[in-house]
Scaffold this active site. Structure first.
Site, PDB file in Angstrom:
ATOM      1  N   ASP A  37       0.879  -1.174   0.000  1.00 16.55           N
ATOM      2  CA  ASP A  37       0.000   0.000   0.000  1.00 16.55           C
ATOM      3  C   ASP A  37       0.917   1.225   0.000  1.00 16.55           C
ATOM      4  O   ASP A  37       2.131   1.107   0.217  1.00 16.55           O
ATOM      5  CB  ASP A  37      -0.879  -0.003   1.262  1.00 16.55           C
ATOM      6  CG  ASP A  37      -1.827   1.188   1.319  1.00 16.55           C
ATOM      7  OD1 ASP A  37      -2.248   1.678   0.250  1.00 16.55           O
ATOM      8  OD2 ASP A  37      -2.142   1.648   2.434  1.00 16.55           O
ATOM      9  N   SER A  38       0.329   2.402  -0.195  1.00 13.37           N
ATOM     10  CA  SER A  38       1.119   3.623  -0.109  1.00 13.37           C
ATOM     11  C   SER A  38       1.502   3.932   1.337  1.00 13.37           C
ATOM     12  O   SER A  38       2.329   4.809   1.579  1.00 13.37           O
ATOM     13  CB  SER A  38       0.309   4.795  -0.663  1.00 13.37           C
ATOM     14  OG  SER A  38      -0.881   4.924   0.089  1.00 13.37           O
ATOM     15  N   TYR A  83      -0.499   8.422  -2.669  1.00  9.23           N
ATOM     16  CA  TYR A  83      -0.546   8.152  -4.109  1.00  9.23           C
ATOM     17  C   TYR A  83      -1.720   8.891  -4.761  1.00  9.23           C
ATOM     18  O   TYR A  83      -1.654   9.311  -5.913  1.00  9.23           O
ATOM     19  CB  TYR A  83      -0.764   6.656  -4.362  1.00  9.23           C
ATOM     20  CG  TYR A  83       0.431   5.734  -4.168  1.00  9.23           C
ATOM     21  CD1 TYR A  83       1.690   6.216  -3.823  1.00  9.23           C
ATOM     22  CD2 TYR A  83       0.268   4.356  -4.349  1.00  9.23           C
ATOM     23  CE1 TYR A  83       2.759   5.340  -3.660  1.00  9.23           C
ATOM     24  CE2 TYR A  83       1.336   3.474  -4.195  1.00  9.23           C
ATOM     25  CZ  TYR A  83       2.584   3.973  -3.852  1.00  9.23           C
ATOM     26  OH  TYR A  83       3.634   3.104  -3.697  1.00  9.23           O
ATOM     27  N   GLY A  84      -2.802   8.990  -4.006  1.00  8.06           N
ATOM     28  CA  GLY A  84      -4.092   9.378  -4.590  1.00  8.06           C
ATOM     29  C   GLY A  84      -4.205  10.792  -5.108  1.00  8.06           C
ATOM     30  O   GLY A  84      -5.172  11.131  -5.794  1.00  8.06           O
ATOM     31  N   CYS A 130      -4.244  -1.421  -2.005  1.00  8.11           N
ATOM     32  CA  CYS A 130      -4.407   0.020  -2.180  1.00  8.11           C
ATOM     33  C   CYS A 130      -5.293   0.213  -3.404  1.00  8.11           C
ATOM     34  O   CYS A 130      -4.929  -0.216  -4.505  1.00  8.11           O
ATOM     35  CB  CYS A 130      -3.033   0.641  -2.411  1.00  8.11           C
ATOM     36  SG  CYS A 130      -3.069   2.374  -2.904  1.00  8.11           S
ATOM     37  N   CYS A 141     -10.863   3.260  -0.139  1.00  9.16           N
ATOM     38  CA  CYS A 141      -9.434   3.497   0.119  1.00  9.16           C
ATOM     39  C   CYS A 141      -9.136   2.693   1.372  1.00  9.16           C
ATOM     40  O   CYS A 141      -9.883   2.786   2.369  1.00  9.16           O
ATOM     41  CB  CYS A 141      -9.174   4.985   0.365  1.00  9.16           C
ATOM     42  SG  CYS A 141      -7.525   5.316   1.051  1.00  9.16           S
ATOM     43  N   THR A 142      -8.071   1.901   1.335  1.00 12.35           N
ATOM     44  CA  THR A 142      -7.844   0.985   2.458  1.00 12.35           C
ATOM     45  C   THR A 142      -7.570   1.718   3.769  1.00 12.35           C
ATOM     46  O   THR A 142      -7.825   1.186   4.843  1.00 12.35           O
ATOM     47  CB  THR A 142      -6.703   0.000   2.119  1.00 12.35           C
ATOM     48  OG1 THR A 142      -5.550   0.724   1.659  1.00 12.35           O
ATOM     49  CG2 THR A 142      -7.128  -0.971   1.042  1.00 12.35           C
ATOM     50  N   HIS A 143      -7.080   2.943   3.684  1.00 11.26           N
ATOM     51  CA  HIS A 143      -6.862   3.704   4.913  1.00 11.26           C
ATOM     52  C   HIS A 143      -8.172   3.962   5.667  1.00 11.26           C
ATOM     53  O   HIS A 143      -8.191   4.008   6.892  1.00 11.26           O
ATOM     54  CB  HIS A 143      -6.221   5.060   4.594  1.00 11.26           C
ATOM     55  CG  HIS A 143      -4.745   4.974   4.350  1.00 11.26           C
ATOM     56  ND1 HIS A 143      -4.222   4.511   3.164  1.00 11.26           N
ATOM     57  CD2 HIS A 143      -3.691   5.282   5.144  1.00 11.26           C
ATOM     58  CE1 HIS A 143      -2.897   4.561   3.240  1.00 11.26           C
ATOM     59  NE2 HIS A 143      -2.552   5.012   4.420  1.00 11.26           N
TER      60      HIS A 143
HETATM   61  N1  DGL Z   1      -4.636   3.300   0.722  1.00  6.86           N
HETATM   62  C1  DGL Z   1      -4.841   3.897  -0.500  1.00  6.86           C
HETATM   63  C2  DGL Z   1      -6.058   3.446  -1.274  1.00  6.86           C
HETATM   64  O1  DGL Z   1      -6.598   2.405  -0.975  1.00  6.86           O
HETATM   65  C3  DGL Z   1      -4.187   5.104  -0.987  1.00  6.86           C
HETATM   66  C4  DGL Z   1      -4.182   6.361  -0.284  1.00  6.86           C
HETATM   67  C5  DGL Z   1      -3.210   7.304  -0.968  1.00  6.86           C
HETATM   68  O2  DGL Z   1      -2.034   6.960  -1.038  1.00  6.86           O
HETATM   69  O3  DGL Z   1      -3.646   8.355  -1.416  1.00  6.86           O
HETATM   70  O4  DGL Z   1      -6.464   4.100  -2.187  1.00  6.86           O
END
Ligand code: DGL
Length: 256
Positions: free
Chosen positions: A12-13, A44-45, A75, A181-183
């Site tokens: 993941d990021s 990343y997003g 991610c 988003c996994t976060h």
């Molecule tokens: N955890 C991420 C996702 O599922 C990315 C969040 C990011 O890096 O912007 O999209």
């Protein structure tokens, strides 16, 4: 040459994919998992697609150098950017998470589905195709800056962010919130406080874990030894690894 004893790479990021890792461990307790959080390059997003792809290439090189037998993209953003390209390029199985829009579509009564994800995820073809099929009643809500609040464990700021985000909507008319988003999975306790009990909160972690089982089974790569986890980050390990460990314990407890 990777075989069934080789680890599964998961990335993941940042720390969001730890929730996915917990679901993977629950589904496949005999696997060895190598988790990589690209914290130094997060988020990343809100990058360009090219910049994001360059980060993912780098992560893939690291994982392949450790002879992984499969890669799980934990991610949604990286999946949207790179899943198709990585599958075309790599021989090993690539499992990619996606926003749980299909389960939301299936449980929808006649209310709204709010889909929270990064701006990049919501822009790209992968999500557009999903939306075309299962997007009835769904409202995509880009959430720039929200993953950072999870990384920083800034709960109060996250609560304010979400309160503001939901303010234009009548939450009694919402059937589901999709955590694309996994976060955001780690914001579930705050979401449960803000949302009426009738609103389902959905994520793609279980579906991803089941998909990993399917592909490993199909390729004869299921492990039958003792499971383990190794955590790595491109960020400062002294800061990031304890956060990952805390979140893993929390996510595994929530899945029990
Ligand atoms: N955890 C991420 C996702 O599922 C990315 C969040 C990011 O890096 O912007 O999209």
């Amino acid at each position: 040459m990777a075989d069934k004893r080789s680890p599964v790479g998961v990335f993941d990021s940042g720390v969001g994919g730890i929730g996915t890792l917990a679901a993977l461990r629950r589904e496949l307790p005999k696997e060895r998992f190598l988790f990589y959080g690209d914290t130094a390059n997060a988020p990343y997003g809100t990058k360009t697609r090219e910049a994001c792809m360059a980060c993912i290439d780098h992560v893939m090189q690291r994982l392949l150098a450790q002879d992984v037998k499969a890669v799980v993209i934990a991610c949604n953003t990286a999946s949207a950017v790179a899943a198709a390209e990585l599958r075309a390029r790599c021989e090993l199985p690539i499992v990619a998470i996606e926003p749980a829009l299909k389960p939301a579509y299936e449980l929808r009564r006649d209310g709204t589905i709010l889909v929270l994800a990064t701006p990049m995820t919501l822009q790209l073809e992968k999500f557009r195709a999903l939306y075309e099929r299962y997007g009835e009643g769904a409202v995509p809500l880009p959430c720039p800056g929200l993953m950072e609040l999870v990384e920083q464990e800034a709960h109060e700021q996250a609560r304010r962010y979400l309160t503001e985000l939901f303010s234009p909507y009548d939450l009694n008319r919402v059937d589901a919130v999709v955590l694309g988003c996994t976060h955001y999975v780690f914001l579930r306790p705050i979401l449960r406080e803000l949302l009426p009990d009738t609103v389902s909160v959905l994520d793609g972690n279980q579906g991803t874990a089941r998909q990993l089982r399917r592909v490993l089974t199909a390729r004869g790569l299921l492990a039958d030894g003792v499971g383990s986890v190794m955590l790595e980050t491109s960020g400062d390990p002294a800061k990031v690894i304890p956060v990952m460990e805390r979140l893993l314990v929390r996510a595994e407890k929530e899945l029990q």
